[in-house]
Design an enzyme around this catalytic site. Sequence first.
Site, PDB file in Angstrom:
ATOM      1  N   ASP A 229       0.834  -1.205   0.000  1.00 35.95           N
ATOM      2  CA  ASP A 229       0.000   0.000   0.000  1.00 35.95           C
ATOM      3  C   ASP A 229       0.867   1.254   0.000  1.00 35.95           C
ATOM      4  O   ASP A 229       2.097   1.175   0.049  1.00 35.95           O
ATOM      5  CB  ASP A 229      -0.949   0.000   1.202  1.00 35.95           C
ATOM      6  CG  ASP A 229      -0.247  -0.309   2.527  1.00 35.95           C
ATOM      7  OD1 ASP A 229       0.996  -0.122   2.608  1.00 35.95           O
ATOM      8  OD2 ASP A 229      -0.915  -0.737   3.483  1.00 35.95           O
TER       9      ASP A 229
ATOM     10  N   ASN B 247      -8.285  -2.428  14.428  1.00 35.13           N
ATOM     11  CA  ASN B 247      -9.692  -2.698  14.120  1.00 35.13           C
ATOM     12  C   ASN B 247      -9.856  -3.900  13.190  1.00 35.13           C
ATOM     13  O   ASN B 247     -10.927  -4.132  12.645  1.00 35.13           O
ATOM     14  CB  ASN B 247     -10.370  -1.468  13.518  1.00 35.13           C
ATOM     15  CG  ASN B 247      -9.716  -1.018  12.213  1.00 35.13           C
ATOM     16  OD1 ASN B 247      -8.798  -1.660  11.698  1.00 35.13           O
ATOM     17  ND2 ASN B 247     -10.198   0.081  11.659  1.00 35.13           N
TER      18      ASN B 247
ATOM     19  N   HIS C 120      -8.098  -4.418  10.337  1.00 32.55           N
ATOM     20  CA  HIS C 120      -7.873  -4.184   8.909  1.00 32.55           C
ATOM     21  C   HIS C 120      -6.641  -4.904   8.397  1.00 32.55           C
ATOM     22  O   HIS C 120      -5.722  -5.226   9.151  1.00 32.55           O
ATOM     23  CB  HIS C 120      -7.806  -2.683   8.596  1.00 32.55           C
ATOM     24  CG  HIS C 120      -6.561  -1.983   9.041  1.00 32.55           C
ATOM     25  ND1 HIS C 120      -6.579  -0.823   9.761  1.00 32.55           N
ATOM     26  CD2 HIS C 120      -5.238  -2.248   8.832  1.00 32.55           C
ATOM     27  CE1 HIS C 120      -5.345  -0.405   9.982  1.00 32.55           C
ATOM     28  NE2 HIS C 120      -4.517  -1.258   9.431  1.00 32.55           N
TER      29      HIS C 120
ATOM     30  N   GLU D  78     -10.342  -1.490   5.456  1.00 31.67           N
ATOM     31  CA  GLU D  78     -10.942  -1.250   6.762  1.00 31.67           C
ATOM     32  C   GLU D  78     -12.190  -2.120   6.941  1.00 31.67           C
ATOM     33  O   GLU D  78     -12.701  -2.708   5.977  1.00 31.67           O
ATOM     34  CB  GLU D  78     -11.318   0.229   6.891  1.00 31.67           C
ATOM     35  CG  GLU D  78     -10.152   1.196   6.742  1.00 31.67           C
ATOM     36  CD  GLU D  78      -9.292   1.305   7.995  1.00 31.67           C
ATOM     37  OE1 GLU D  78      -9.463   0.488   8.915  1.00 31.67           O
ATOM     38  OE2 GLU D  78      -8.450   2.222   8.048  1.00 31.67           O
TER      39      GLU D  78
END
Length: 244
Positions: A67, A134, A136, A141
Amino acid sequence: MKIIRTKDYEEMSQKAFEVIAGTFRKNANAVVNTTTGASYDRVFELWVEAINRGELSVENSVVMNLDEYIADRNKPFTVYTYMQKKFYGLIRSRPKIVELLDGSVKDLQSEIDRYNAVLNKYPRDLQIVGLGVNGHLGANEPGASFQSRLFCADSHESTIRSTMGYCGLTREEAPTQMLTLGLADIMEAKEVLLVASGERKAEAVKAAIEGPISEECPASILRAHPNATFIIDEAAASLLEKKE
């Protein structure tokens, strides 16, 4: 999913590096797609040391990244900057092919098309990923489709806060979007490596390993991968019901 439990961050890093080194030793032409961040800081140190001691060769390999932030490439928080400072700027011999996403370009779709061509040309032997607090993966996400492909993602607040803490940024300085491989892209790699360390990752670890396979916890998709390795230390594993 193969789960390896370690005592602490150092042992976790050693085990993760063994997976990476094993990929290159099995295949001198290996294609490895990696991630960045605190979870892998020590892994990169071990990787650099092994290359510079002549114990590991990457000269015929392809190394790329998962990314990149939508920002000027030279910002201190970008994947490009991380890879230069912690890997490419330190190793004595470079991979044959180095590929990085560029989140500074005006035409993001052209960059997505370019990198998709790279992914198609070089099928990945190993995909390295981190785990967000969280759940991800990359910048996928919670709520991201399991069918997602390379795209520009908006970061959730917890992800932005993690970047702020790791890079010492103010809220105004922190990036809010990333180009990222999608979950379907990640699952196409022959092998996937994920590490998690510390109590702050414990809830995400529990959701990924013991919760439902759900788009609300993107990392849970790895349980459907035929060759995924999840390396976690004691603190990250502290909420798991199964203790072994």
